[in-house]
Design a protein around this motif. Sequence first.
Motif, PDB file in Angstrom:
ATOM      1  N   GLU A   1     -13.310   7.434 -23.912  1.00  0.00           N
ATOM      2  CA  GLU A   1     -12.937   6.862 -22.619  1.00  0.00           C
ATOM      3  C   GLU A   1     -13.185   5.358 -22.596  1.00  0.00           C
ATOM      4  O   GLU A   1     -12.358   4.585 -22.091  1.00  0.00           O
ATOM      5  CB  GLU A   1     -13.724   7.544 -21.503  1.00  0.00           C
ATOM      6  N   PHE A   2     -14.308   4.936 -23.173  1.00  0.00           N
ATOM      7  CA  PHE A   2     -14.610   3.501 -23.239  1.00  0.00           C
ATOM      8  C   PHE A   2     -13.549   2.766 -24.055  1.00  0.00           C
ATOM      9  O   PHE A   2     -13.095   1.680 -23.665  1.00  0.00           O
ATOM     10  CB  PHE A   2     -15.990   3.275 -23.849  1.00  0.00           C
ATOM     11  N   CYS A   3     -13.132   3.353 -25.164  1.00  0.00           N
ATOM     12  CA  CYS A   3     -12.074   2.735 -25.974  1.00  0.00           C
ATOM     13  C   CYS A   3     -10.783   2.611 -25.172  1.00  0.00           C
ATOM     14  O   CYS A   3     -10.111   1.566 -25.196  1.00  0.00           O
ATOM     15  CB  CYS A   3     -11.824   3.557 -27.238  1.00  0.00           C
ATOM     16  N   ARG A   4     -10.463   3.645 -24.450  1.00  0.00           N
ATOM     17  CA  ARG A   4      -9.189   3.649 -23.731  1.00  0.00           C
ATOM     18  C   ARG A   4      -9.167   2.649 -22.578  1.00  0.00           C
ATOM     19  O   ARG A   4      -8.125   2.052 -22.297  1.00  0.00           O
ATOM     20  CB  ARG A   4      -8.872   5.064 -23.249  1.00  0.00           C
ATOM     21  N   VAL A   5     -10.304   2.450 -21.905  1.00  0.00           N
ATOM     22  CA  VAL A   5     -10.288   1.464 -20.819  1.00  0.00           C
ATOM     23  C   VAL A   5     -10.171   0.046 -21.369  1.00  0.00           C
ATOM     24  O   VAL A   5      -9.776  -0.870 -20.644  1.00  0.00           O
ATOM     25  CB  VAL A   5     -11.527   1.566 -19.894  1.00  0.00           C
ATOM     26  N   LEU A   6     -10.493  -0.140 -22.654  1.00  0.00           N
ATOM     27  CA  LEU A   6     -10.269  -1.433 -23.305  1.00  0.00           C
ATOM     28  C   LEU A   6      -8.896  -1.485 -23.971  1.00  0.00           C
ATOM     29  O   LEU A   6      -8.570  -2.458 -24.660  1.00  0.00           O
ATOM     30  CB  LEU A   6     -11.355  -1.700 -24.355  1.00  0.00           C
ATOM     31  N   ASP A   7      -8.102  -0.433 -23.754  1.00  0.00           N
ATOM     32  CA  ASP A   7      -6.759  -0.315 -24.328  1.00  0.00           C
ATOM     33  C   ASP A   7      -6.806  -0.310 -25.855  1.00  0.00           C
ATOM     34  O   ASP A   7      -5.928  -0.873 -26.526  1.00  0.00           O
ATOM     35  CB  ASP A   7      -5.849  -1.450 -23.824  1.00  0.00           C
ATOM     36  N   ILE A   8      -7.828   0.336 -26.405  1.00  0.00           N
ATOM     37  CA  ILE A   8      -7.953   0.522 -27.858  1.00  0.00           C
ATOM     38  C   ILE A   8      -7.408   1.902 -28.207  1.00  0.00           C
ATOM     39  O   ILE A   8      -7.910   2.908 -27.696  1.00  0.00           O
ATOM     40  CB  ILE A   8      -9.426   0.408 -28.301  1.00  0.00           C
ATOM     41  N   PRO A   9      -6.384   1.987 -29.063  1.00  0.00           N
ATOM     42  CA  PRO A   9      -5.850   3.303 -29.435  1.00  0.00           C
ATOM     43  C   PRO A   9      -6.917   4.167 -30.115  1.00  0.00           C
ATOM     44  O   PRO A   9      -7.728   3.671 -30.903  1.00  0.00           O
ATOM     45  CB  PRO A   9      -4.734   2.948 -30.439  1.00  0.00           C
ATOM     46  N   VAL A  10      -6.906   5.454 -29.794  1.00  0.00           N
ATOM     47  CA  VAL A  10      -7.837   6.413 -30.372  1.00  0.00           C
ATOM     48  C   VAL A  10      -7.059   7.355 -31.289  1.00  0.00           C
ATOM     49  O   VAL A  10      -6.113   8.011 -30.849  1.00  0.00           O
ATOM     50  CB  VAL A  10      -8.558   7.214 -29.268  1.00  0.00           C
ATOM     51  N   PHE A  11      -7.474   7.428 -32.555  1.00  0.00           N
ATOM     52  CA  PHE A  11      -6.826   8.296 -33.536  1.00  0.00           C
ATOM     53  C   PHE A  11      -7.768   9.436 -33.907  1.00  0.00           C
ATOM     54  O   PHE A  11      -8.930   9.207 -34.257  1.00  0.00           O
ATOM     55  CB  PHE A  11      -6.474   7.519 -34.809  1.00  0.00           C
ATOM     56  N   ALA A  12      -7.274  10.666 -33.846  1.00  0.00           N
ATOM     57  CA  ALA A  12      -7.990  11.848 -34.322  1.00  0.00           C
ATOM     58  C   ALA A  12      -6.938  12.855 -34.743  1.00  0.00           C
ATOM     59  O   ALA A  12      -5.932  13.044 -34.039  1.00  0.00           O
ATOM     60  CB  ALA A  12      -8.886  12.429 -33.236  1.00  0.00           C
ATOM     61  N   LEU A  13      -7.144  13.498 -35.885  1.00  0.00           N
ATOM     62  CA  LEU A  13      -6.123  14.397 -36.408  1.00  0.00           C
ATOM     63  C   LEU A  13      -6.788  15.620 -37.027  1.00  0.00           C
ATOM     64  O   LEU A  13      -7.643  15.492 -37.916  1.00  0.00           O
ATOM     65  CB  LEU A  13      -5.285  13.671 -37.468  1.00  0.00           C
ATOM     66  N   ALA A  14      -6.398  16.799 -36.534  1.00  0.00           N
ATOM     67  CA  ALA A  14      -6.994  18.042 -37.017  1.00  0.00           C
ATOM     68  C   ALA A  14      -6.846  18.162 -38.529  1.00  0.00           C
ATOM     69  O   ALA A  14      -5.766  17.919 -39.089  1.00  0.00           O
ATOM     70  CB  ALA A  14      -6.334  19.236 -36.326  1.00  0.00           C
ATOM     71  N   GLY A  15      -7.944  18.530 -39.179  1.00  0.00           N
ATOM     72  CA  GLY A  15      -7.925  18.716 -40.632  1.00  0.00           C
ATOM     73  C   GLY A  15      -8.297  17.475 -41.417  1.00  0.00           C
ATOM     74  O   GLY A  15      -8.513  17.557 -42.627  1.00  0.00           O
ATOM     75  N   TYR A  16      -8.383  16.342 -40.740  1.00  0.00           N
ATOM     76  CA  TYR A  16      -8.691  15.086 -41.419  1.00  0.00           C
ATOM     77  C   TYR A  16      -9.950  14.464 -40.822  1.00  0.00           C
ATOM     78  O   TYR A  16     -10.241  14.627 -39.635  1.00  0.00           O
ATOM     79  CB  TYR A  16      -7.530  14.098 -41.292  1.00  0.00           C
ATOM     80  N   GLU A  17     -10.673  13.750 -41.658  1.00  0.00           N
ATOM     81  CA  GLU A  17     -11.846  13.027 -41.199  1.00  0.00           C
ATOM     82  C   GLU A  17     -11.449  11.609 -40.802  1.00  0.00           C
ATOM     83  O   GLU A  17     -10.391  11.108 -41.202  1.00  0.00           O
ATOM     84  CB  GLU A  17     -12.910  13.008 -42.303  1.00  0.00           C
ATOM     85  N   ALA A  18     -12.312  10.977 -40.035  1.00  0.00           N
ATOM     86  CA  ALA A  18     -12.051   9.596 -39.622  1.00  0.00           C
ATOM     87  C   ALA A  18     -11.828   8.700 -40.831  1.00  0.00           C
ATOM     88  O   ALA A  18     -10.985   7.791 -40.803  1.00  0.00           O
ATOM     89  CB  ALA A  18     -13.214   9.076 -38.780  1.00  0.00           C
TER      90      ALA A  18
END
Length: 331
Positions: free
Chosen positions: A94-111
């Motif tokens: 949520e903090f990232c999004r209020v700064l308009d920072i895209p959030v990436f997360a993908l099932a099966g993969y690590e950051a």
Amino acid sequence: MSDPKLLLIDAHALIHRSYHAIERDLTSPSGEPTKAVYGFASTLLKVIKEQQPQYVIATFDAGKSFRAEQFAAYKANRPATPDDLKSQFARCQEFCRVLDIPVFALAGYEADDLIGTLSKQAEEKNLDTLILTGDRDTLQLVDAKTQVLMIMGSTGELKLYDDAAVRERFGFAPEQLIDFKALRGDASDNIPGIAGVGDKTATKLLQEFGSVEKIYHNLASVEGKVGEKIQAARAQVELNKQLVTIDRAAPVTLDVNAARFGEYERAPAVELLRELGFQSLLARLPGDGDGDAADLAAHAPQDIESKYAAVLSETDLAALVKRIKKNKAFV
């Protein structure tokens, strides 16, 4: 590095490190646990101010990695996520999004895999990449266009790793960290290494032969028990190399327009920080902070009547202590 800069945040590593590094518990005014969120937000704001990236993306883990299918014991030694930490991941997003920072997360993969893929795409777009993390696995990605900003220990000290710094620290090139971990294993991920082959031996082998494949190609040159142990562990070493190699072809796409940093609405960011009780971070939000100062003033208590008395002697001090004990309060 002098081209436009992309900051890639290894959010999971940063959140976990913040949670364990901050000794005392923090809670919001409503009683919500927040110490991991505070550490994440504080570190992110510090790095953005110091590094001035043109583009920012945050990456998160999403469930089990495909590596667990290759090796059932992968990360099986990890303790369960503490209950008071679970809710804080969503708050960090949520903090990232209020700064308009895209959030990436993908099932099966690590950051790490998302970071590896996005940094490769960034290089193709002639961008420099800075990876913010507390995980040494990402050092394998360091090259002429990619550097790692590593959070060190519990102090939160930041150390910049470029190619020269990695070579100085380990004695070999960044990409050889893959082969090093293939030989030594990785206890934090529950990956077993070759019994009896320590850091010094693994480093010496890589300095002499260059890679796991070349070690096995020249195994006759490795004398004694070490050669026998390496031969006996070949299947595990080859599997280890697959497990510790960051996937740089994950199905994600770098959108530089979406990742451009700086144009965000301050009001939601200020509201979230106040909701979490992070008043000290308001003035550190990127951009013009005058509005934050005004906001703080607007919400400050007004017309407080104050009385002061100077303590100039031991007698005055004794009287003050007596009053405090009697009233059981100190304001």
